[in-house]
Motif scaffolding. Structure first.
Motif, PDB file in Angstrom:
ATOM      1  N   GLY A 198      32.907   1.414  -4.976  1.00 44.20           N
ATOM      2  CA  GLY A 198      32.863   3.685  -4.073  1.00 44.20           C
ATOM      3  C   GLY A 198      31.525   3.497  -4.299  1.00 44.20           C
ATOM      4  N   SER A 199      31.225   5.095  -4.963  1.00 43.99           N
ATOM      5  CA  SER A 199      30.157   6.010  -4.836  1.00 43.99           C
ATOM      6  C   SER A 199      30.641   7.135  -4.949  1.00 43.99           C
ATOM      7  CB  SER A 199      29.193   5.302  -4.485  1.00 43.99           C
ATOM      8  OG  SER A 199      28.379   5.668  -2.621  1.00 43.99           O
ATOM      9  N   PHE A 200      29.714   7.797  -6.400  1.00 45.92           N
ATOM     10  CA  PHE A 200      29.616   9.779  -5.775  1.00 45.92           C
ATOM     11  C   PHE A 200      28.480   9.581  -5.333  1.00 45.92           C
ATOM     12  CE2 PHE A 200      31.407   8.219  -9.781  1.00 45.92           C
ATOM     13  CZ  PHE A 200      32.468   8.810 -10.396  1.00 45.92           C
ATOM     14  N   ILE A 201      28.897  10.950  -4.248  1.00 49.47           N
ATOM     15  CA  ILE A 201      27.959  11.507  -3.122  1.00 49.47           C
ATOM     16  C   ILE A 201      27.708  12.949  -4.113  1.00 49.47           C
ATOM     17  CG2 ILE A 201      26.907  12.122  -1.369  1.00 49.47           C
ATOM     18  CD1 ILE A 201      29.859   9.066  -1.283  1.00 49.47           C
ATOM     19  N   TYR A 202      25.969  13.110  -4.660  1.00 52.10           N
ATOM     20  CA  TYR A 202      26.090  15.009  -4.824  1.00 52.10           C
ATOM     21  C   TYR A 202      24.912  14.974  -4.189  1.00 52.10           C
ATOM     22  CZ  TYR A 202      25.801  19.177  -6.953  1.00 52.10           C
ATOM     23  OH  TYR A 202      25.651  20.750  -8.176  1.00 52.10           O
ATOM     24  N   ASN A 203      24.730  16.374  -3.585  1.00 48.87           N
ATOM     25  CA  ASN A 203      23.785  16.520  -3.165  1.00 48.87           C
ATOM     26  C   ASN A 203      22.946  15.659  -1.660  1.00 48.87           C
ATOM     27  OD1 ASN A 203      24.264  19.320  -4.054  1.00 48.87           O
ATOM     28  ND2 ASN A 203      22.220  19.488  -5.089  1.00 48.87           N
ATOM     29  N   ASN A 204      23.362  14.922  -1.405  1.00 49.44           N
ATOM     30  CA  ASN A 204      22.995  13.718  -0.443  1.00 49.44           C
ATOM     31  C   ASN A 204      22.624  13.179  -1.536  1.00 49.44           C
ATOM     32  OD1 ASN A 204      23.634  15.509   1.725  1.00 49.44           O
ATOM     33  ND2 ASN A 204      21.793  16.478   1.956  1.00 49.44           N
ATOM     34  N   GLN A 205      22.020  12.684  -2.558  1.00 44.94           N
ATOM     35  CA  GLN A 205      22.504  11.456  -3.233  1.00 44.94           C
ATOM     36  C   GLN A 205      23.398  10.475  -4.063  1.00 44.94           C
ATOM     37  OE1 GLN A 205      19.684  12.322  -6.197  1.00 44.94           O
ATOM     38  NE2 GLN A 205      18.501  13.552  -5.318  1.00 44.94           N
ATOM     39  N   ASN A 206      22.591   9.499  -3.516  1.00 45.85           N
ATOM     40  CA  ASN A 206      24.213   8.012  -3.941  1.00 45.85           C
ATOM     41  C   ASN A 206      24.256   7.549  -5.357  1.00 45.85           C
ATOM     42  OD1 ASN A 206      24.429   8.750  -1.452  1.00 45.85           O
ATOM     43  ND2 ASN A 206      25.914   6.431  -1.392  1.00 45.85           N
ATOM     44  N   TYR A 207      25.756   7.855  -5.790  1.00 47.54           N
ATOM     45  CA  TYR A 207      25.043   7.356  -7.557  1.00 47.54           C
ATOM     46  C   TYR A 207      26.230   6.053  -7.215  1.00 47.54           C
ATOM     47  CZ  TYR A 207      23.011  11.061  -8.170  1.00 47.54           C
ATOM     48  OH  TYR A 207      21.170  12.588  -8.284  1.00 47.54           O
ATOM     49  N   THR A 208      25.872   5.383  -7.688  1.00 47.51           N
ATOM     50  CA  THR A 208      27.155   3.852  -8.048  1.00 47.51           C
ATOM     51  C   THR A 208      27.496   4.277  -8.701  1.00 47.51           C
ATOM     52  OG1 THR A 208      25.794   2.413  -8.989  1.00 47.51           O
ATOM     53  CG2 THR A 208      25.464   2.262  -6.790  1.00 47.51           C
ATOM     54  N   PHE A 209      29.735   3.569  -8.486  1.00 51.79           N
ATOM     55  CA  PHE A 209      29.820   3.471 -10.451  1.00 51.79           C
ATOM     56  C   PHE A 209      29.186   2.742 -11.463  1.00 51.79           C
ATOM     57  CE2 PHE A 209      33.720   4.011  -7.541  1.00 51.79           C
ATOM     58  CZ  PHE A 209      34.103   4.680  -6.955  1.00 51.79           C
ATOM     59  N   GLU A 210      28.822   1.562 -11.790  1.00 53.03           N
ATOM     60  CA  GLU A 210      27.222   1.099 -12.333  1.00 53.03           C
ATOM     61  C   GLU A 210      26.783   1.908 -12.176  1.00 53.03           C
ATOM     62  OE1 GLU A 210      27.135  -1.939 -15.051  1.00 53.03           O
ATOM     63  OE2 GLU A 210      28.796  -1.926 -13.100  1.00 53.03           O
ATOM     64  N   GLN A 211      25.926   2.977 -11.860  1.00 55.22           N
ATOM     65  CA  GLN A 211      24.644   3.967 -12.125  1.00 55.22           C
ATOM     66  C   GLN A 211      25.277   4.896 -13.375  1.00 55.22           C
ATOM     67  OE1 GLN A 211      22.968   4.914  -8.269  1.00 55.22           O
ATOM     68  NE2 GLN A 211      21.173   5.668  -9.815  1.00 55.22           N
ATOM     69  N   ILE A 212      26.977   5.313 -12.817  1.00 49.67           N
ATOM     70  CA  ILE A 212      27.644   5.917 -13.772  1.00 49.67           C
ATOM     71  C   ILE A 212      27.944   6.178 -15.333  1.00 49.67           C
ATOM     72  CG2 ILE A 212      29.407   7.720 -13.581  1.00 49.67           C
ATOM     73  CD1 ILE A 212      27.104   8.526 -11.737  1.00 49.67           C
ATOM     74  N   LYS A 213      28.674   4.452 -15.373  1.00 51.94           N
ATOM     75  CA  LYS A 213      28.823   3.310 -16.052  1.00 51.94           C
ATOM     76  C   LYS A 213      28.266   3.840 -17.052  1.00 51.94           C
ATOM     77  CE  LYS A 213      30.864  -0.925 -17.636  1.00 51.94           C
ATOM     78  NZ  LYS A 213      32.180  -2.070 -16.917  1.00 51.94           N
ATOM     79  N   THR A 214      27.143   3.310 -16.888  1.00 51.07           N
ATOM     80  CA  THR A 214      26.128   3.156 -17.469  1.00 51.07           C
ATOM     81  C   THR A 214      25.088   4.461 -18.301  1.00 51.07           C
ATOM     82  OG1 THR A 214      24.474   2.199 -15.885  1.00 51.07           O
ATOM     83  CG2 THR A 214      25.049   0.708 -17.018  1.00 51.07           C
ATOM     84  N   GLY A 215      25.394   5.774 -17.418  1.00 45.80           N
ATOM     85  CA  GLY A 215      25.335   6.833 -18.112  1.00 45.80           C
ATOM     86  C   GLY A 215      22.882   7.297 -16.783  1.00 45.80           C
ATOM     87  N   ASN A 216      23.448   6.601 -16.324  1.00 40.18           N
ATOM     88  CA  ASN A 216      22.147   6.867 -15.730  1.00 40.18           C
ATOM     89  C   ASN A 216      22.436   7.481 -14.032  1.00 40.18           C
ATOM     90  OD1 ASN A 216      19.805   6.081 -14.609  1.00 40.18           O
ATOM     91  ND2 ASN A 216      19.921   4.161 -13.960  1.00 40.18           N
ATOM     92  N   TRP A 217      22.211   8.935 -14.537  1.00 48.55           N
ATOM     93  CA  TRP A 217      22.055  10.568 -13.610  1.00 48.55           C
ATOM     94  C   TRP A 217      21.286  11.220 -14.136  1.00 48.55           C
ATOM     95  CZ3 TRP A 217      26.292   9.486 -17.122  1.00 48.55           C
ATOM     96  CH2 TRP A 217      27.385  10.342 -17.448  1.00 48.55           C
ATOM     97  N   PHE A 218      20.658  11.113 -13.320  1.00 51.38           N
ATOM     98  CA  PHE A 218      19.237  12.320 -14.005  1.00 51.38           C
ATOM     99  C   PHE A 218      19.265  13.629 -13.503  1.00 51.38           C
ATOM    100  CE2 PHE A 218      17.888   7.650 -14.018  1.00 51.38           C
ATOM    101  CZ  PHE A 218      17.839   8.043 -15.470  1.00 51.38           C
ATOM    102  N   ILE A 219      20.562  14.579 -13.352  1.00 48.31           N
ATOM    103  CA  ILE A 219      20.402  16.418 -12.709  1.00 48.31           C
ATOM    104  C   ILE A 219      20.924  17.348 -14.304  1.00 48.31           C
ATOM    105  CG2 ILE A 219      22.102  17.246 -11.590  1.00 48.31           C
ATOM    106  CD1 ILE A 219      23.134  15.175 -10.361  1.00 48.31           C
ATOM    107  N   LYS A 220      20.448  18.008 -14.046  1.00 44.73           N
ATOM    108  CA  LYS A 220      20.348  18.614 -15.320  1.00 44.73           C
ATOM    109  C   LYS A 220      20.945  20.283 -14.334  1.00 44.73           C
ATOM    110  CE  LYS A 220      15.709  17.838 -17.362  1.00 44.73           C
ATOM    111  NZ  LYS A 220      14.837  18.789 -18.126  1.00 44.73           N
TER     112      LYS A 220
END
Length: 358
Positions: free
Chosen positions: A2-24
């Motif tokens: 699965g994935s996360f969707i916020y403000n029309n941007q997709n983040y994979t579970f793997e991205q979140i697992k590694t702390g790879n998000w760039f939203i302030k």
């Protein structure tokens, strides 16, 4: 996956697992931090109870409890993998966190929106949602707007928690043909252990798989559930037991008002009051509570959240109530406050609110 969707941007579970998000953004940061910890197999989480019926307290919830709860809900509703979930609750609280856990356990596509009063205002009406949880205040706001009312009716399964739905709201949900369920649960059971399909004025709660229920000598519900740490949880909720898997909720035993020897259940009385209050004051919040009285022991008093203190309106309401309610059920006083005291999860804190006036 699965994935996360916020403000029309997709983040994979793997991205979140590694702390790879760039939203302030504080909301997204604390939301994704919890998800990162979950995806990295953290075994225990500290949560705070709502404090609506007592002093808020912090409790530790295990990963396995949350997993059991999420899988039981999936089984109850027969949720398929790759479903679309909308998370619009406060993710600092158990309700929001459990929506995140469900999404991750179900390998779902998780749409995130901030926990606004009307969370569907900016949501794409063409986006189909399979599962969503809201509190009654959000449902009321969505139904009061023509566009969001349509979006709400398009949600395949809607669960409502945090507080009981008023009789008026239940009627509006039925009229709008929304597939909605009222939940029953507590932080100690990591979200709901029973659900009632909203299809009539009387709600019948049915338990999740492997949950056992019963009552004590005072008709207070006890729960034995695999998602709870304690073998048996004794609640302070008065219920009418139908069988070993279903019940009707009457109200909190500690909200019972003993007026002149007559026991009055606050929530049951409140369910009757909306049709008299709302035509005069609009869609305001209200509650009843027992106030000490020398003659009656306790008398019923009514609190209304409004800035309007017109004597004419108050008198009209009192007249209507006296004509339509039983003698001891009729409020002896009405208190008006511009704002009620709320818990962190948005519930009315009856005790602290009433202390402003008593």
């Amino acid at each position: 996956m699965g994935s996360f969707i916020y403000n029309n941007q997709n983040y994979t579970f793997e991205q979140i697992k590694t702390g790879n998000w760039f939203i302030k953004d504080d909301y997204i940061d604390q939301t994704f931090t919890f998800c990162k910890n979950w995806l990295n197999d953290q075994e225990e989480f500290e949560l705070q109870t709502s404090g609506s019926t007592g002093t808020p307290k912090k409790i530790n919830i295990s990963r396995s409890q949350m997993e059991v709860s999420a899988l039981a809900t999936q089984s109850f509703f027969k949720i398929e993998p790759d479903s679309k979930l909308l998370v619009c609750l406060n993710t600092r609280m158990i309700g929001g966190k459990m929506m995140l856990v469900r999404g991750m356990k179900w390998n779902a596509n998780i749409y995130l929106t901030k926990p606004e009063v009307n969370p569907l205002l900016l949501f794409d009406e063409n986006q189909k949602i399979d599962f969503c949880a809201m509190v009654p205040m959000q449902i009321e706001a969505c139904l009061s707007d023509k566009e969001t009312a349509k979006k709400l009716s398009n949600i395949k399964i809607l669960i409502i928690g945090g507080a009981p739905s008023s009789a008026d709201l239940i009627d509006r949900i039925i009229q709008s043909k929304i597939n909605a369920y009222q939940t029953y649960g507590m932080t100690e059971t990591v979200s709901h252990i029973a659900l009632a399909k909203i299809e009539g004025s009387e709600l019948v709660y049915r338990t999740l798989p492997d949950v056992r229920i019963g009552t004590d000598d005072e008709n207070r519900l006890w729960v034995e559930a695999p998602m709870a740490k304690e073998k048996r949880l004794q609640t302070n909720d008065l219920v009418q037991l139908i069988d070993t898997h279903s019940f009707k909720w009457i109200g909190r035993a500690d909200f019972t008002i003993n007026s002149g020897g007559i026991k009055i259940q606050a929530e049951s009385l409140e369910a009757q009051l909306g049709k008299y209050i709302h035509p005069i004051y609009g869609n305001v919040s209200f509650f009843v509570i027992g106030q000490k009285d020398q003659k009656l022991g306790e008398k019923v008093v009514l609190f209304i959240e409004t800035s309007s203190k017109e004597e004419k309106k108050a008198q009209e309401l009192l007249t209507n109530l006296k004509e339509n309610l039983q003698k001891y059920h009729c409020p002896k006083n009405i208190y008006f406050l511009p704002e009620f005291v709320k818990t962190d999860s948005g519930k009315i804190n009856r005790t602290k609110t009433s202390q402003i006036c008593f």
